[in-house]
Design an enzyme around this catalytic site. Structure first.
Site, PDB file in Angstrom:
ATOM      1  N   ASN A 158       0.837  -1.204   0.000  1.00 26.43           N
ATOM      2  CA  ASN A 158       0.000   0.000   0.000  1.00 26.43           C
ATOM      3  C   ASN A 158       0.867   1.248   0.000  1.00 26.43           C
ATOM      4  OD1 ASN A 158       0.639  -0.731   2.693  1.00 26.43           O
ATOM      5  ND2 ASN A 158      -1.076   0.420   3.513  1.00 26.43           N
ATOM      6  N   GLU A 216       0.301   5.139   0.557  1.00 24.71           N
ATOM      7  CA  GLU A 216      -0.677   6.130   0.994  1.00 24.71           C
ATOM      8  C   GLU A 216      -0.320   7.526   0.488  1.00 24.71           C
ATOM      9  OE1 GLU A 216      -1.163   5.601   5.234  1.00 24.71           O
ATOM     10  OE2 GLU A 216      -2.249   3.720   4.896  1.00 24.71           O
ATOM     11  N   CYS A 238      -4.097   0.558  -2.509  1.00 21.47           N
ATOM     12  CA  CYS A 238      -3.931  -0.634  -1.676  1.00 21.47           C
ATOM     13  C   CYS A 238      -2.868  -1.554  -2.282  1.00 21.47           C
ATOM     14  CB  CYS A 238      -5.235  -1.425  -1.605  1.00 21.47           C
ATOM     15  SG  CYS A 238      -6.573  -0.590  -0.744  1.00 21.47           S
ATOM     16  N   GLU A 254      -3.033  -4.735  -2.933  1.00 23.98           N
ATOM     17  CA  GLU A 254      -3.547  -5.678  -3.943  1.00 23.98           C
ATOM     18  C   GLU A 254      -3.592  -5.030  -5.325  1.00 23.98           C
ATOM     19  OE1 GLU A 254      -4.752  -4.886  -1.053  1.00 23.98           O
ATOM     20  OE2 GLU A 254      -5.971  -6.467  -0.158  1.00 23.98           O
ATOM     21  N   CYS A 280     -10.222  -4.781   0.249  1.00 22.03           N
ATOM     22  CA  CYS A 280     -11.353  -3.845   0.261  1.00 22.03           C
ATOM     23  C   CYS A 280     -12.214  -4.079  -0.985  1.00 22.03           C
ATOM     24  CB  CYS A 280     -10.847  -2.396   0.313  1.00 22.03           C
ATOM     25  SG  CYS A 280     -10.222  -1.775  -1.259  1.00 22.03           S
ATOM     26  N   CYS A 303     -10.567  -3.278  -4.372  1.00 19.61           N
ATOM     27  CA  CYS A 303      -9.576  -4.292  -4.768  1.00 19.61           C
ATOM     28  C   CYS A 303     -10.279  -5.556  -5.255  1.00 19.61           C
ATOM     29  CB  CYS A 303      -8.647  -4.624  -3.605  1.00 19.61           C
ATOM     30  SG  CYS A 303      -7.476  -3.295  -3.288  1.00 19.61           S
TER      31      CYS A 303
END
Ligand code: THU
Length: 159
Positions: free
Chosen positions: A61, A63, A72, A74, A112, A115
Site C-alpha cells: 500500500n 498512501e 492498496c 492488492e 477492500c 480491490c
C-alpha cells in the site's frame, strides 16, 4: 417469492498445511509489507501475485496525504503485474499486513471492495480462477476464485 442462498466455501490453514508454492507466496506478501508507505494509517499491507508464467510480482500500500490518491497493496501488485506482463494471468494472490506495532495481524486481512472489483476484472481477463490467500497469524484463509469474495459482482457482461 423465491428464497435463494449462496454457499461460499473457504479453508483455514495453518502455515505447515499450506502447499509449498502457497507458503512461498504468503512469505513474499509478508516481505512486501516492508515496502509499504503508510505514514497515515501505520497499517502496512503486502501483496504477492503469482502469474501464469511462474513469475511473482509484489506490491504494497502506498498512501497519500490526499487519502483517495493512495492505493492498496492488492491493486498495486495486480496493476504492476498487468502493466509489466499484459499477457500473463494472475493465478494466485497472497495478502499480509502488519499493524501499527509492527506485528503481523492475527486476523487475515481481507481486500477492500475496490480491490475485489479489480481482482474480479483481472480474473475475467485471464479466464483463470484466482486463488486468494489471506494471511493472519491465526491462520491463512484460502479462497478459490474472486466470486467467493465478491458475489453479485458487476462485470463486462452487463455492458
Ligand atoms: N489496505 C490495503 O492495502 N489492502 C487491504 O486489503 C486493506 C487496506 C490499505 C489501505 C490503507 O493504506 C491502509 O491499508 C489502511 O486502510
Amino acid at each position: 417469492m423465491e428464497r435463494l442462498a449462496l454457499h461460499i466455501p473457504y479453508v483455514r490453514m495453518a502455515e505447515d498445511e499450506l502447499a509449498p508454492a502457497d507458503r512461498r507466496l504468503v512469505e513474499s506478501a509478508k516481505k512486501s509489507t516492508e515496502t509499504s508507505y503508510a505514514p497515515y494509517s501505520h497499517f502496512c499491507v503486502g501483496a504477492a501475485a503469482l502469474l501464469t508464467s511462474g513469475e511473482t510480482v509484489c506490491g504494497s500500500n502506498q498512501e497519500n496525504a490526499a487519502t483517495p490518491s493512495g492505493i492498496c497493496a492488492e491493486r498495486c501488485a495486480v496493476s504492476y503485474a498487468c502493466a509489466r506482463y499484459p499477457d500473463a494471468g494472475v493465478v494466485a494472490i497472497a495478502i499480509a499486513a502488519r499493524d501499527a506495532t509492527g506485528a503481523f495481524t492475527e486476523r487475515p486481512t481481507p481486500p477492500c471492495g475496490m480491490c475485489r472489483q479489480v481482482m474480479a476484472e483481472t480474473e475475467a481477463r485471464s479466464g483463470k480462477p484466482m486463488r486468494i490467500l489471506l494471511y493472519g497469524t491465526s491462520g491463512t484463509l484460502v479462497i478459490e476464485g474472486v466470486s467467493a469474495l465478491l458475489p453479485f459482482g458487476f462485470d463486462g457482461s452487463f455492458l
